[in-house]
Design a protein around this motif. Structure first.
Motif, mmCIF file in Angstrom:
data_model
loop_
_atom_site.group_PDB
_atom_site.id
_atom_site.type_symbol
_atom_site.label_atom_id
_atom_site.label_comp_id
_atom_site.label_asym_id
_atom_site.label_seq_id
_atom_site.Cartn_x
_atom_site.Cartn_y
_atom_site.Cartn_z
ATOM 1 N N PHE A 132 79.951 25.240 -15.465
ATOM 2 C CA PHE A 132 80.628 25.968 -14.708
ATOM 3 C C PHE A 132 81.989 25.196 -13.938
ATOM 4 C CE2 PHE A 132 76.595 28.806 -14.298
ATOM 5 C CZ PHE A 132 76.908 29.537 -15.398
ATOM 6 N N LEU A 133 81.630 24.479 -13.289
ATOM 7 C CA LEU A 133 82.617 23.566 -12.321
ATOM 8 C C LEU A 133 83.588 23.055 -13.569
ATOM 9 C CD1 LEU A 133 80.039 21.316 -10.227
ATOM 10 C CD2 LEU A 133 81.891 23.315 -9.357
ATOM 11 N N PHE A 134 83.416 22.734 -14.536
ATOM 12 C CA PHE A 134 84.759 22.191 -15.103
ATOM 13 C C PHE A 134 85.335 23.290 -15.778
ATOM 14 C CE2 PHE A 134 85.870 20.693 -19.678
ATOM 15 C CZ PHE A 134 86.754 19.924 -19.317
ATOM 16 N N SER A 135 84.699 24.350 -16.225
ATOM 17 C CA SER A 135 85.379 25.526 -16.867
ATOM 18 C C SER A 135 86.293 26.130 -15.904
ATOM 19 C CB SER A 135 84.355 26.644 -17.183
ATOM 20 O OG SER A 135 83.600 27.036 -16.132
ATOM 21 N N TRP A 136 86.039 26.230 -14.506
ATOM 22 C CA TRP A 136 86.926 26.858 -13.577
ATOM 23 C C TRP A 136 88.134 25.907 -13.169
ATOM 24 C CZ3 TRP A 136 87.586 31.638 -12.545
ATOM 25 C CH2 TRP A 136 86.625 32.472 -12.845
ATOM 26 N N ALA A 137 87.674 24.634 -13.392
ATOM 27 C CA ALA A 137 88.977 23.658 -13.302
ATOM 28 C C ALA A 137 90.125 23.992 -14.420
ATOM 29 C CB ALA A 137 88.526 22.300 -13.329
ATOM 30 N N LEU A 138 89.503 24.012 -15.575
ATOM 31 C CA LEU A 138 90.394 24.674 -16.650
ATOM 32 C C LEU A 138 91.068 25.798 -16.619
ATOM 33 C CD1 LEU A 138 88.106 23.738 -19.773
ATOM 34 C CD2 LEU A 138 90.350 22.728 -19.027
ATOM 35 N N LEU A 139 90.444 26.847 -15.911
ATOM 36 C CA LEU A 139 90.807 28.375 -15.725
ATOM 37 C C LEU A 139 91.764 28.130 -14.355
ATOM 38 C CD1 LEU A 139 87.507 30.166 -15.979
ATOM 39 C CD2 LEU A 139 89.438 30.520 -17.347
ATOM 40 N N TYR A 140 91.752 27.229 -13.535
ATOM 41 C CA TYR A 140 92.875 27.007 -12.535
ATOM 42 C C TYR A 140 94.133 26.785 -13.300
ATOM 43 C CZ TYR A 140 95.120 25.366 -8.418
ATOM 44 O OH TYR A 140 95.982 25.250 -7.505
ATOM 45 N N ALA A 141 94.021 25.921 -14.144
ATOM 46 C CA ALA A 141 95.297 25.562 -15.090
ATOM 47 C C ALA A 141 95.677 26.508 -16.083
ATOM 48 C CB ALA A 141 95.088 24.301 -15.805
ATOM 49 N N GLY A 142 94.750 27.346 -16.217
ATOM 50 C CA GLY A 142 94.991 28.713 -17.104
ATOM 51 C C GLY A 142 95.962 29.522 -16.598
ATOM 52 N N GLY A 143 96.357 29.739 -15.184
ATOM 53 C CA GLY A 143 97.200 30.385 -14.734
ATOM 54 C C GLY A 143 98.663 30.107 -15.295
ATOM 55 N N LEU A 179 93.433 28.323 -20.392
ATOM 56 C CA LEU A 179 92.792 29.630 -19.964
ATOM 57 C C LEU A 179 91.785 29.873 -21.331
ATOM 58 C CD1 LEU A 179 92.920 32.072 -18.399
ATOM 59 C CD2 LEU A 179 94.497 33.123 -19.785
ATOM 60 N N ILE A 180 92.223 29.925 -22.602
ATOM 61 C CA ILE A 180 91.169 30.054 -23.555
ATOM 62 C C ILE A 180 90.190 29.185 -23.447
ATOM 63 C CG2 ILE A 180 91.054 29.979 -26.289
ATOM 64 C CD1 ILE A 180 93.891 30.846 -26.278
ATOM 65 N N SER A 181 90.261 27.717 -23.310
ATOM 66 C CA SER A 181 89.108 26.922 -23.276
ATOM 67 C C SER A 181 88.402 27.132 -22.256
ATOM 68 C CB SER A 181 89.819 25.596 -22.994
ATOM 69 O OG SER A 181 90.547 25.139 -24.168
ATOM 70 N N GLY A 182 88.695 27.571 -21.054
ATOM 71 C CA GLY A 182 87.992 27.859 -19.932
ATOM 72 C C GLY A 182 87.036 29.102 -20.004
ATOM 73 N N VAL A 183 87.605 30.276 -20.543
ATOM 74 C CA VAL A 183 86.981 31.451 -21.070
ATOM 75 C C VAL A 183 85.851 31.079 -21.797
ATOM 76 C CG1 VAL A 183 86.876 33.739 -22.350
ATOM 77 C CG2 VAL A 183 88.976 33.047 -20.835
ATOM 78 N N ILE A 184 86.137 30.350 -22.927
ATOM 79 C CA ILE A 184 84.892 30.105 -24.035
ATOM 80 C C ILE A 184 84.014 29.228 -23.551
ATOM 81 C CG2 ILE A 184 84.434 28.535 -26.111
ATOM 82 C CD1 ILE A 184 87.134 29.157 -27.107
ATOM 83 N N LEU A 185 84.325 28.105 -22.691
ATOM 84 C CA LEU A 185 83.033 27.391 -21.793
ATOM 85 C C LEU A 185 82.404 28.196 -20.921
ATOM 86 C CD1 LEU A 185 82.142 24.458 -21.741
ATOM 87 C CD2 LEU A 185 83.807 23.904 -20.142
ATOM 88 N N LEU A 186 83.027 28.820 -20.104
ATOM 89 C CA LEU A 186 82.233 29.693 -19.037
ATOM 90 C C LEU A 186 81.490 30.721 -19.625
ATOM 91 C CD1 LEU A 186 82.497 30.031 -15.880
ATOM 92 C CD2 LEU A 186 83.668 32.108 -16.343
ATOM 93 N N ASP A 187 81.731 31.349 -20.609
ATOM 94 C CA ASP A 187 81.047 32.399 -21.125
ATOM 95 C C ASP A 187 79.887 31.580 -22.027
ATOM 96 O OD1 ASP A 187 82.173 34.842 -20.267
ATOM 97 O OD2 ASP A 187 83.487 34.882 -21.913
ATOM 98 N N PHE A 188 80.154 30.432 -22.410
ATOM 99 C CA PHE A 188 79.073 29.828 -23.220
ATOM 100 C C PHE A 188 77.760 29.360 -21.981
ATOM 101 C CE2 PHE A 188 76.816 25.858 -23.976
ATOM 102 C CZ PHE A 188 76.452 25.894 -25.442
ATOM 103 N N TRP A 228 95.948 34.322 -9.151
ATOM 104 C CA TRP A 228 95.072 33.720 -10.013
ATOM 105 C C TRP A 228 94.370 32.611 -9.407
ATOM 106 C CZ3 TRP A 228 91.914 35.276 -13.804
ATOM 107 C CH2 TRP A 228 91.577 34.227 -14.566
ATOM 108 N N ASN A 229 95.355 31.813 -8.464
ATOM 109 C CA ASN A 229 94.876 30.421 -8.034
ATOM 110 C C ASN A 229 93.443 30.877 -7.100
ATOM 111 O OD1 ASN A 229 96.684 28.935 -9.270
ATOM 112 N ND2 ASN A 229 98.011 28.613 -7.539
ATOM 113 N N GLY A 230 93.800 31.822 -6.277
ATOM 114 C CA GLY A 230 92.627 32.293 -5.493
ATOM 115 C C GLY A 230 91.335 32.659 -6.225
ATOM 116 N N VAL A 231 91.254 33.346 -7.458
ATOM 117 C CA VAL A 231 90.261 33.731 -8.347
ATOM 118 C C VAL A 231 89.750 32.291 -8.651
ATOM 119 C CG1 VAL A 231 89.558 34.656 -10.472
ATOM 120 C CG2 VAL A 231 91.460 35.787 -8.827
ATOM 121 N N ALA A 232 90.362 31.564 -9.192
ATOM 122 C CA ALA A 232 89.972 30.258 -9.643
ATOM 123 C C ALA A 232 89.139 29.350 -8.463
ATOM 124 C CB ALA A 232 91.055 29.203 -10.296
#
Length: 393
Positions: free
Chosen positions: A288-299, A305-314, A366-370
């Motif tokens: 979870f922690l790693f995926s949100w680091a990716l999603l932060y960059a996904g903005g 963004l795609i990598s974070g979505v896949i990892l988080l849902d897994f 989006w940064n606030g969401v991440a």
């Protein structure tokens, strides 16, 4: 429970499909919130509240409908609730004004909790050594329903409009109602006849209070689905605006990336069957922690963004399966109340995550969401470590 009754592979497949379709009906709205808001003259920036309403209705259905699985004939109850969901979807498709539209959304949200009556029924008819894998299969159906509903909804709305999404959804739900009447096993499960409806509802919360495992896994489940809602509630708004400016059909395709989390269901089921649920819980928290680091960059970066979505849902699905495999090992006569207690906490977490995420996006972007998601991920890790210490003390 009648131990001579066991589910066939066909029945498991039908139940997984039914679970996925029921939950999908509650998620058709996700990629359409901006279009629907404009159609009914709502403020687009606050359109995320439509999703919050559907999640709230689902949580209420978990509290007040799912415990009926301990009181009523499960087959009749499931078929009846499924029929109501199909009629409610048709109401959304034909709604002439915002009031009937919202009423349809609320009815679908509440009654599609039939999926959470199917889940413990299947678990109670499965041998303990295979329960994790069967629950994993059913949760794969649920996950695919949640995420592919976005793909289906986005593509259909792009070509034929948002109302056609619910017309086709109502038809599929009606066909599934007939299929369940045909294929669902009729079983006489052990249940307490001495308790009435309100006593049964009250016992859900007393069961949570006196069962540490159920309480702990309920907290982890609430935080787990909170993360899911934090991601998916504002994702449509991110993708439809700068820097992406994607169309409805393209936004819908993002459900395919999230659907790869189906492998998390299989891994979580395997870990539970092997007695490695705690280790998997900690691994999920770190993911979870790693995926949100990716999603932060996904903005700004699509690959992140795609990598974070896949990892988080897994990780979300793996943790959810571990939780369910553990809590459904107890008394089958309490399966409805166990499901209601756990899933009520689960979806209350989802409602809070949806609300917090919508507010974070509206005020910070989006940064606030991440940052919100990363904070919840850290809280999950702390809870996992704390609950382990409680078990050892």
């Amino acid at each position: 429970m009648n131990n001579r009754i066991r589910l066939s592979s066909v029945q498991i497949f039908v139940m997984a499909l039914a679970i996925g379709l029921a939950v999908a009906s509650n998620y058709f709205v996700f990629p359409l919130i901006e279009v629907m808001a404009r159609y009914f003259g709502l403020d687009v920036d606050s359109s995320g509240m439509l999703i919050t309403l559907t999640q709230l209705a689902y949580a209420l259905g978990l509290m007040f409908l799912v415990p009926l699985g301990d009181l009523l004939d499960n087959k009749k109850l499931i078929v009846s609730l499924y029929g109501i969901v199909s009629i409610s979807a048709l109401l959304i498709a034909l709604a002439p004004n915002i009031y009937l539209f919202v009423a349809g959304l609320l009815l679908v949200g509440a009654f599609c909790t039939v999926a959470q009556i199917l889940m413990p029924l299947a678990a109670s008819l499965t041998d303990p050594e295979q329960r994790g894998r069967v629950i994993g299969t059913l949760m794969s159906g649920l996950l695919l329903g949640i995420l592919l509903s976005r793909t289906f909804s986005g593509l259909v709305a792009h070509w034929w409009g948002w109302r056609m999404v619910y017309v086709l959804g109502a038809v599929m739900l009606m066909l599934m109602t007939l299929t369940l009447q045909w294929k669902l096993p009729h079983v006489q499960l052990e249940r307490s006849r001495s308790s009435g409806y309100w006593q049964t509802l009250a016992s859900v919360w007393s069961l949570l209070w006196r069962t540490p495992l159920l309480r702990q896994r309920g907290v982890l489940g609430a935080l787990d689905f909170c993360l899911f809602s934090v991601l998916w509630t504002p994702l449509t708004l991110l993708l439809s605006n700068a820097p992406y400016h994607f169309s409805l059909s393209t936004i819908g395709l993002f459900g395919l990336f999230g659907a790869l989390g189906i492998f998390g269901s299989n891994v979580g089921g395997w870990a539970a069957d092997k007695g490695r649920s705690y280790a998997m819980t900690v691994v999920c928290a770190l993911l979870f922690l790693f995926s949100w680091a990716l999603l932060y960059a996904g903005g700004h970066y699509l690959w992140a963004l795609i990598s974070g979505v896949i990892l988080l849902d897994f990780a979300i699905q793996a943790l959810h399966i571990c939780n369910q495999s553990l809590i459904y090992r107890s008394d089958p006569a309490l399966k409805g109340r166990i499901a209601s207690g756990y899933m009520s906490m689960y979806f209350i977490g989802g409602v809070l995550g949806s609300l917090a995420s919508a507010m974070a996006y509206a005020h910070v972007g989006w940064n606030g969401v991440a940052m919100l998601g990363g904070g919840i991920a850290f809280l999950i890790l702390l809870c996992a470590l704390l609950f382990k210490c409680e078990q050892m003390s």
